[in-house]
Design an enzyme around this catalytic site. Structure first.
Site, mmCIF file in Angstrom:
data_model
loop_
_atom_site.group_PDB
_atom_site.id
_atom_site.type_symbol
_atom_site.label_atom_id
_atom_site.label_comp_id
_atom_site.label_asym_id
_atom_site.label_seq_id
_atom_site.Cartn_x
_atom_site.Cartn_y
_atom_site.Cartn_z
ATOM 1 N N SER A 159 -42.549 -51.789 14.477
ATOM 2 C CA SER A 159 -43.855 -51.386 14.713
ATOM 3 C C SER A 159 -43.501 -50.981 12.474
ATOM 4 C CB SER A 159 -43.686 -50.631 15.263
ATOM 5 O OG SER A 159 -43.230 -49.174 15.514
ATOM 6 N N GLY A 161 -43.873 -52.510 10.407
ATOM 7 C CA GLY A 161 -43.631 -53.280 9.077
ATOM 8 C C GLY A 161 -42.160 -52.977 9.754
ATOM 9 N N GLU A 356 -56.017 -55.732 15.892
ATOM 10 C CA GLU A 356 -55.719 -56.425 14.075
ATOM 11 C C GLU A 356 -55.756 -58.267 14.555
ATOM 12 O OE1 GLU A 356 -51.968 -55.187 12.534
ATOM 13 O OE2 GLU A 356 -51.843 -53.606 13.997
ATOM 14 N N GLU A 368 -52.056 -58.585 16.415
ATOM 15 C CA GLU A 368 -52.046 -57.781 17.516
ATOM 16 C C GLU A 368 -52.538 -56.793 17.739
ATOM 17 O OE1 GLU A 368 -47.969 -56.102 16.023
ATOM 18 O OE2 GLU A 368 -49.255 -55.062 14.420
ATOM 19 N N ASP A 375 -53.220 -46.182 13.054
ATOM 20 C CA ASP A 375 -53.544 -45.750 12.011
ATOM 21 C C ASP A 375 -54.220 -46.115 10.902
ATOM 22 O OD1 ASP A 375 -51.818 -48.456 11.678
ATOM 23 O OD2 ASP A 375 -50.939 -46.965 11.122
ATOM 24 N N THR A 376 -54.571 -47.154 10.922
ATOM 25 C CA THR A 376 -56.386 -47.345 9.869
ATOM 26 C C THR A 376 -57.219 -47.190 10.536
ATOM 27 O OG1 THR A 376 -56.702 -49.605 11.191
ATOM 28 C CG2 THR A 376 -54.900 -49.515 9.630
ATOM 29 N N ARG A 453 -45.301 -41.118 6.089
ATOM 30 C CA ARG A 453 -46.498 -40.353 5.972
ATOM 31 C C ARG A 453 -46.981 -39.220 6.590
ATOM 32 N NH1 ARG A 453 -50.148 -44.750 8.901
ATOM 33 N NH2 ARG A 453 -49.490 -44.059 10.514
#
Ligand SMILES: Nc1ncnc2c1ncn2[C@@H]1O[C@H](COP(=O)(O)OP(=O)(O)OP(=O)(O)O)[C@@H](O)[C@H]1O
Ligand SMILES: [Mg+2]
Length: 486
Positions: A159, A161, A356, A368, A375-376, A453
């Site tokens: 996950s 990336g 997504e 997906e 998070d977005t 983050r």
């Protein structure tokens, strides 16, 4: 449904598996409803642990360790907040009577790109990018040739990336292609374009980006080296997360179209369930874990709510800015909702899902889905009366959500810290928070090695563009003031 009192024998206990920033907000929202929250993760002092009633630190991919904590805490709800969990153990625990959010099968399927892709594309017929799976380098090269360049390579278990590479025809970027370029330079310029984009003319070279993509995918997978997915690169206009809530119907007696649709899904579920009951327990395990023979989860009729679409911008597979609403054509929005409805009905249960999708014109392609807050979707902490976390809390407790108020154009920007330290200090906050309409969340993560983050800036404005400008301005002040040295 009833809710107890925390820290007493009648407590409603939630075991949170994953204690990052999303888990921290879920914890806060559950505690507002008097739920006792036990936060778990593989490291101590994770964000959610700092606000939970208590915590357990263990490797959540270890099924035995997970079972031991569940048996000790006997939670009313098990709430996964990350993908990296021993999901087979969740399936077993669910069969023993524990409630897993939204369902153990949803957690199992979405942790594995192959399982969720086969469910979406092959069982539900949703539009997706073209794809192939590969286990070995030879299969991988074959898959890249079949899918064509540009393409995206990802470990099936990863996950944010990790292990993801895009193979594209940019001669300035890599040696393999420069070599190809040199060869191409000797040919005439007309054929250049065709040669560059045609997969069969792609030159494999030991140091080429194709090899690089394979190496990265073998390093970046959660389970180490192994299977990858090769996906056709989708040249989208924009990408969205369609936050979709499945919750109990409200008591008002209104039967919406969504609920009628859902009752037919529940029929299908029952049939499949009977089939499972008649088989012996050995085949059950296989059936549950085999992506091609997934089972729909039995669930109570659910009411489905679609939030305003969230647009976002990703860097290296990690989100940096998101905004809401993402403007969409009515046709695209309708298609996105239909896709979200199908995939969330198949996964079942109560809770919020981040679906997504890529959008080009009126075409919508499923990418997906996370069966949990996304998070977005942190932008909903400022854009709605009930954030995605408040909605998740309410939905998983079986409470109705008759209305969600959207306040208007909003944006979020992740505060990403780079360094190698356990002493991160933020300054510049006075200036950042002098920008009208801006809010700040700092997650309290204990350390950074590489980049991580650490917080998020949120803003509302009259337009999405202005909201984005506000978070950008605030971000510059915060970013200038980050101290990662002792
Ligand atoms: N086939 C594709 N075509 C174009 N872009 C893609 C494709 N697949 C992924 N991407 C880009 O990479 C981003 C991350 O991909 P994906 O969501 O599959 O990975 P992930 O590791 O699960 O990320 P996360 O956990 O952050 O959601 C996508 O949001 C998109 O911007
Ligand atoms: Mg993603």
């Amino acid at each position: 449904m009833t809710l107890g009192t925390p820290l007493t024998s009648v407590a409603t206990r939630a075991l949170l598996l994953g204690s990052g920033e999303l888990g921290k907000e879920i914890t806060i929202e559950l505690q507002r409803l008097g739920v006792e929250v036990i936060a778990c993760d593989k490291y101590a002092n994770a964000p959610a642990m700092q606000v939970a009633h208590r915590a357990h630190v263990f490797n959540m991919l270890d099924g035995q360790a997970l079972r031991a904590v569940v048996e000790q805490e006997k939670p009313s709800l098990i709430i996964p907040e990350v993908e990296a969990i021993a999901t087979r153990t969740l399936v077993e625990l669910e069969q023993e009577g524990y409630r897993v959010i939204p369902t153990a099968n949803a957690a199992f399927l979405t942790m594995n790109r192959e399982a969720i892709r086969r469910l979406a594309a092959e069982e539900l017929g949703l539009p997706t990018a073209r794809y192939r799976f590969a286990d070995t380098y030879e299969e991988f090269v074959q898959a890249v040739e079949e899918i064509g360049i540009p393409c995206v390579v990802k470990p099936i278990m990863s996950s944010s990336g990790h292990g993801q590479t895009t193979i594209k025809e940019d001669p300035s970027l890599d040696e393999g292609l420069r070599i190809k370029d040199e060869r191409l330079n000797s040919s005439d310029s007309e054929s250049l374009e065709t040669k560059v984009i045609s997969p069969s003319s792609y030159v494999l070279h030991p140091s080429s980006i194709v090899d690089h993509a394979w190496t990265e995918s073998q390093k970046g997978g959660r389970a180490g080296a192994g299977r990858v997915i090769v996906e056709g690169f989708v040249d989208f206009d924009y990408e969205i997360t369609l936050l979709t809530v499945r919750c109990a119907a409200s008591d008002k007696g209104l039967r919406t179209q969504d609920e009628r649709l859902n009752s037919s899904v529940d029929e299908g579920t029952k049939i499949k369930d009977e089939r499972l009951n008649s088989s012996d327990s050995d085949t059950l395990e296989t059936k549950v874990i085999s992506p091609s023979s997934f089972i729909l989860h039995p669930s109570s009729p659910a009411h489905t709510i679609f939030l305003e679409p969230v647009g976002h911008h990703q860097v290296d597979g990690d989100y940096r800015e998101s905004w809401q609403p993402q403007a969409m054509s009515p046709v695209a929005k309708q298609k996105a909702q239909e896709i979200a409805k199908k995939i969330t009905d198949a996964l079942g249960g109560y809770g919020i899902f981040g679906v997504e999708m890529f959008v080009k014109g009126d075409e919508v392609i499923f990418s997906e889905v996370s069966p949990r807050p996304h998070d977005t979707g942190m932008v909903t902490m400022i854009s709605q009366d009930l954030s995605e976390f408040a909605l998740h809390a309410r939905a998983v407790l079986g409470l109705p959500i008759p209305e969600v108020r959207f306040f208007g154009p909003s944006a979020s920007k992740a505060i990403v810290v780079e360094g190698d330290t356990d002493k991160v200090v933020f300054s510049g906050l006075e200036k950042a928070l002098s920008v009208p309409g801006v809010q700040l969340r700092l997650f309290g993560k204990p350390e950074v090695h590489g980049h991580r983050r650490f917080g998020v800036l949120l803003a509302t404005a009259d337009t999405v563009e202005h909201a984005l400008e506000k978070v950008e301005e605030a971000y510059r002040y915060v970013d200038e003031g980050i101290r990662t040295q002792d």
